[in-house]
Design an enzyme around this catalytic site. Structure first.
Site, mmCIF file in Angstrom:
data_model
loop_
_atom_site.group_PDB
_atom_site.id
_atom_site.type_symbol
_atom_site.label_atom_id
_atom_site.label_comp_id
_atom_site.label_asym_id
_atom_site.label_seq_id
_atom_site.Cartn_x
_atom_site.Cartn_y
_atom_site.Cartn_z
ATOM 1 N N SER A 1 -19.193 31.407 -10.439
ATOM 2 C CA SER A 1 -18.453 31.015 -11.652
ATOM 3 C C SER A 1 -19.196 29.920 -12.414
ATOM 4 O O SER A 1 -19.303 29.957 -13.648
ATOM 5 C CB SER A 1 -17.070 30.464 -11.272
ATOM 6 N N ARG B 1 -21.345 30.101 -16.294
ATOM 7 C CA ARG B 1 -21.044 29.153 -17.377
ATOM 8 C C ARG B 1 -22.276 28.333 -17.729
ATOM 9 O O ARG B 1 -22.537 28.060 -18.913
ATOM 10 C CB ARG B 1 -19.903 28.236 -16.947
ATOM 11 N N ARG C 1 -11.268 47.559 -17.077
ATOM 12 C CA ARG C 1 -10.508 46.319 -16.860
ATOM 13 C C ARG C 1 -9.952 45.768 -18.177
ATOM 14 O O ARG C 1 -10.556 45.954 -19.226
ATOM 15 C CB ARG C 1 -11.394 45.294 -16.142
ATOM 16 N N SER D 1 -5.385 32.547 -15.905
ATOM 17 C CA SER D 1 -6.737 33.103 -15.876
ATOM 18 C C SER D 1 -7.752 32.107 -16.423
ATOM 19 O O SER D 1 -7.726 31.750 -17.604
ATOM 20 C CB SER D 1 -6.806 34.402 -16.695
ATOM 21 N N GLN E 1 -10.755 32.813 -16.827
ATOM 22 C CA GLN E 1 -11.653 33.553 -17.719
ATOM 23 C C GLN E 1 -11.123 33.521 -19.148
ATOM 24 O O GLN E 1 -11.882 33.343 -20.107
ATOM 25 C CB GLN E 1 -11.798 34.994 -17.232
ATOM 26 N N ASP F 1 -9.821 34.776 -5.251
ATOM 27 C CA ASP F 1 -10.891 35.648 -4.756
ATOM 28 C C ASP F 1 -10.982 35.654 -3.229
ATOM 29 O O ASP F 1 -11.760 36.418 -2.653
ATOM 30 C CB ASP F 1 -12.239 35.215 -5.355
ATOM 31 N N LYS G 1 -8.769 43.417 -10.707
ATOM 32 C CA LYS G 1 -10.084 42.867 -10.327
ATOM 33 C C LYS G 1 -11.093 44.018 -10.233
ATOM 34 O O LYS G 1 -10.878 45.085 -10.797
ATOM 35 C CB LYS G 1 -9.967 42.103 -9.013
HETATM 36 C C1 S3P Z 1 -13.286 33.524 -12.445
HETATM 37 C C2 S3P Z 1 -11.918 33.464 -12.508
HETATM 38 C C3 S3P Z 1 -11.050 34.338 -11.728
HETATM 39 C C4 S3P Z 1 -11.782 34.982 -10.560
HETATM 40 C C5 S3P Z 1 -13.128 35.512 -10.957
HETATM 41 C C6 S3P Z 1 -13.998 34.403 -11.515
HETATM 42 C C7 S3P Z 1 -14.057 32.655 -13.338
HETATM 43 O O1 S3P Z 1 -10.579 35.357 -12.588
HETATM 44 O O2 S3P Z 1 -11.012 36.003 -9.981
HETATM 45 O O3 S3P Z 1 -13.790 36.076 -9.833
HETATM 46 O O4 S3P Z 1 -15.259 32.451 -13.102
HETATM 47 O O5 S3P Z 1 -13.463 32.141 -14.298
HETATM 48 P P1 S3P Z 1 -9.302 35.093 -13.523
HETATM 49 O O6 S3P Z 1 -9.464 33.763 -14.099
HETATM 50 O O7 S3P Z 1 -9.266 36.108 -14.610
HETATM 51 O O8 S3P Z 1 -8.146 35.230 -12.575
#
Ligand code: S3P
Length: 416
Positions: free
Chosen positions: A6, A10, A104, A149, A151, A301, A328
């Protein structure tokens, strides 16, 4: 431990926006982060490999309209975060990925980015990739994502860097904080309320103001999600003791440790000078527990491998509020239940909950497991298989290449 996926996504994406040269060490080997690196190269950033990392020459004035589709492979994080960046770039970007990624949900990022002023289309009215993004001219918004989320939060905040006015994301349940942590590191104007360091457990508000990013030198800490496989392996395999070092410690990433502690696992957690964790787990009896919905973002995760641990516990374990797992890399709520049955255990999906019956410490039988192309199911199956009496054969093992290509090699080292 491989560097955190993650954080690495970024860091690479922000480095592409930062004017100058960033050095990012500890980038994990998997295909997912490689896709983010490839995408920013197609947008005009220069990315060169270094041993154990990458050097990125970035800056908004280097970027241009990509002449081909930005193919994010299997990576939901890559696609959703890049959508936030593309929304701010004044040209056409097309984002696509493999069959799993194309199925997705993307409306969760497309809707707020449209509200900010980006023109985005895609299959099923923009809910599925390929996504066609014509960006630029954004205005800041105040956004409350309907789902927990990181993300979604990140896509909106990254777009907010080039919007007119402030952009705020308010979360009911906090999610991982890497975007806000790294935005600050890259010199963006970002405000978090209450502060990340506070012990506050309720909602959180993150506001970003239009900002130029500055290049950074950083080392990505070890990935807690990958560490979790080895920590659980240490708990389940007779006579073992496993230590993982240099693991990221921060908001909403270490929930699996709390759950294992509640299960009575024999764990020692030490924080080193840089703030990362060394975690030692030892074989011993574990008991079932309840995992509450509010905890889920902090271990989202790690549910597959925690379910494997639960399958060998004394008593049952209930995981509540796992609806997000359905979207996922596989329909992970169901693929976890199938994984546990394939290994000879018992698990049931009840609405959005998962109930795993413990075997009271008896090893599982093992058996053929289909990973459904989901790296986390494959690696959890390998841990369950190690602790089983019979043979476990994992279908679509190659899915681990998205996040942890050397997993099997590391597992062999552990067994020597
Ligand atoms: C992640 C956020 C999670 C996680 C993914 C990585 C990220 O997803 O499941 O593997 O790097 O922001 P969500 O935020 O959509 O739940």
């Amino acid at each position: 431990m491989p560097g955190d996926k993650s954080i690495a996504h970024r860091a690479v994406l922000m480095a592409a926006l930062a004017k100058g040269t960033s050095l990012i060490c500890g980038v994990p080997d998997g295909d997912d982060v490689a896709r983010s690196a490839q995408a920013v190269q197609m947008l005009g950033a220069e990315v060169s490999p270094l041993s154990g990392g990458v050097q990125v020459h970035g800056g908004r004035d280097r970027l241009f309209e990509p002449c081909d589709v930005l193919d994010m492979g299997n990576s939901g994080t890559g696609m959703r975060l890049l959508a936030g960046i593309a929304a701010a770039l004044p040209w056409l970007s097309v984002l696509s990925g493999d069959r799993s990624l194309r199925s997705r949900p993307m409306a969760r990022v497309v809707e707020p980015l449209r509200e900010m002023g980006a023109h985005i289309d895609g299959r099923r009215n923009g809910d599925n990739a390929p996504l066609v993004v014509r960006g630029g001219n954004l205005k800041g918004i105040y956004y409350r994502p309907p789902q927990a989320s990181a993300q979604v939060k990140s896509a909106v905040l990254l777009a907010g860097l080039s919007a007119q006015g402030d952009t705020t994301v308010e979360e009911k349940v906090p999610t991982r904080a890497h975007t806000e942590e790294l935005l600050e590191r890259f010199g963006a104007k970002v405000r978090v309320e209450p502060e990340l360091s506070s012990m506050h457990l309720g909602g959180r508000r993150v506001t970003v103001s239009p900002s130029e990013l500055h290049p950074v030198e950083l080392t990505v800490p070890g990935d807690p999600s990958q560490a979790a496989y080895w920590v659980v392996a240490g708990c389940l395999i007779p006579h073992s003791e496993v230590t993982v070092k240099g693991v990221y410690s921060g908001p909403c990433r270490n929930g699996f440790l709390d759950v294992l502690e509640r299960m009575g696992a024999d764990l020692k957690v030490r924080s080193d000078q840089s703030g990362t964790l060394d975690i030692t787990s030892r074989f011993g009896p574990i008991t079932g527990t309840t995992v509450y919905e509010q905890e889920v973002p902090a271990l989202i995760d790690e549910v597959p491998v925690l379910a494997v641990a639960a399958a060998m516990a004394h008593g049952d374990t209930s995981f509540h509020g796992l609806g997000e797992l359905r979207v996922k890399e596989s329909d992970r709520l169901n693929t976890i239940a199938e994984l546990i049955s394939s290994l000879g255990g018992r698990a049931e999906v009840v609405g959005d909950d998962l109930v795993v019956s413990g075997s009271a410490g008896e090893p599982l039988t093992g058996g053929p497991v289909d990973s459904h192309g989901d790296h986390r199911i494959a690696m959890a199956a390998a841990v369950g298989g190690l602790a089983a009496t019979g043979k476990t054969v994992i279908r679509s093992w190659e899915s681990v290449d998205t996040s942890y290509p050397s997993f099997a090699q590391d597992m062999s080292r552990l067994l020597q």
